[in-house]
Design an enzyme around this catalytic site. Sequence first.
Site, PDB file in Angstrom:
ATOM      1  N   SER A 161     -31.049 -37.678  18.180  1.00  0.00           N
ATOM      2  CA  SER A 161     -30.717 -36.918  16.974  1.00  0.00           C
ATOM      3  C   SER A 161     -30.314 -37.873  15.848  1.00  0.00           C
ATOM      4  O   SER A 161     -31.098 -38.726  15.456  1.00  0.00           O
ATOM      5  CB  SER A 161     -29.633 -35.887  17.289  1.00  0.00           C
ATOM      6  OG  SER A 161     -29.472 -34.987  16.218  1.00  0.00           O
ATOM      7  N   ASP A 264     -37.655 -27.474  18.404  1.00  0.00           N
ATOM      8  CA  ASP A 264     -36.686 -28.171  17.553  1.00  0.00           C
ATOM      9  C   ASP A 264     -37.154 -28.070  16.101  1.00  0.00           C
ATOM     10  O   ASP A 264     -38.262 -28.498  15.775  1.00  0.00           O
ATOM     11  CB  ASP A 264     -36.601 -29.637  17.982  1.00  0.00           C
ATOM     12  CG  ASP A 264     -35.596 -30.453  17.184  1.00  0.00           C
ATOM     13  OD1 ASP A 264     -34.964 -29.895  16.265  1.00  0.00           O
ATOM     14  OD2 ASP A 264     -35.444 -31.650  17.483  1.00  0.00           O
ATOM     15  N   HIS A 294     -33.563 -28.581  20.448  1.00  0.00           N
ATOM     16  CA  HIS A 294     -32.824 -29.781  20.075  1.00  0.00           C
ATOM     17  C   HIS A 294     -31.685 -30.030  21.059  1.00  0.00           C
ATOM     18  O   HIS A 294     -30.901 -29.142  21.367  1.00  0.00           O
ATOM     19  CB  HIS A 294     -32.264 -29.633  18.660  1.00  0.00           C
ATOM     20  CG  HIS A 294     -31.788 -30.926  18.081  1.00  0.00           C
ATOM     21  ND1 HIS A 294     -32.654 -31.911  17.646  1.00  0.00           N
ATOM     22  CD2 HIS A 294     -30.537 -31.422  17.894  1.00  0.00           C
ATOM     23  CE1 HIS A 294     -31.964 -32.937  17.200  1.00  0.00           C
ATOM     24  NE2 HIS A 294     -30.675 -32.672  17.348  1.00  0.00           N
TER      25      HIS A 294
END
Length: 329
Positions: A161, A264, A294
């Site tokens: 991320s 995501d 995600h």
Amino acid sequence: MEAPPPSSDPYKFLNITLNSDGSLTRHRDFPKLPPTEQSKDIPLNQTNNTFIRIFKPRNIPPESKLPILVYFHGGGFILYSAASAPFHESCTKMADRLQTIILSVEYRLAPEHRLPAAYEDAVEAILWLRDQARGPINGGDCDTWLKDGVDFSKCYVMGSSSGGNIVYNVALRVVDTDLSPVKIQGLIMNQAFFGGVEPSDSESRLKDDKICPLPATHLLWSLCLPDGVDRDHVYSNPIKSSGPQEKDKMGRFPSTLINGYGGDPLVDRQRHVAEMLKGRGVHVETRFDKDGFHACELFDGNKAKALYETVEAFMKSCSSTGPSSNSNM
């Protein structure tokens, strides 16, 4: 009455309050775990309260020289720690699964420390590793877990991320730095966090996503980017805002793995970054799983296993072929 979408109040969604002095109150966080027998903390910069949590596998074959993986956790640049339970546990499992020494970096968080603070901390961690490798050569010392048990020429840099964004930006900063005897063989960007003013197709389609709703990601960027810039800043949107210098540097990146998931909202940005790097001549491997969301590997053991297998295969391919010929890392 239907429940409001998760994006209706991004501050509430992220469980944060912005204080009048510009700091955040983080109302809910993952528990932080202390080091175990297989991990320990090394101060990085005491002024900045940064450190490196080192993880080693439980069973290390005698006389083996393990690769090194430098890891940057996720959290939108504003949340979590290298000691946060999901990241501590993930690094513990990766060290065992990959038979790798992992250096998980505690970096400064925004908005108290806006970008490029996290990038600066990441560079400091890479230079710390270089200095450890050079210690015995220069008559100095080296951490006991690194001194005899690692191969400094087999180093990988990975992040998830916001950590994936850090991987990209730290690579730009060290690509022309002499890191020897450390050799970065590969970069691994897992669900990397990039953005832009105009929403991508996946961001529009998944704007009310339960993990990364669009208003929450917009808020994250407003809290972490330098004051007075928008989401097309080069830190968040390198595709639109990279200049000749950045493009020249990214062309010298080592082999790069980009991993993402169809559920995501950030997946289109990740695809675009992969294409951008390929266009600069970087050897890029991609794995985009149709299923998944995600950070799914932190909650789904099967997704975590698949990610570790992908990373392991990438590391083996880098070791067998050596670093990209266009890389100075």
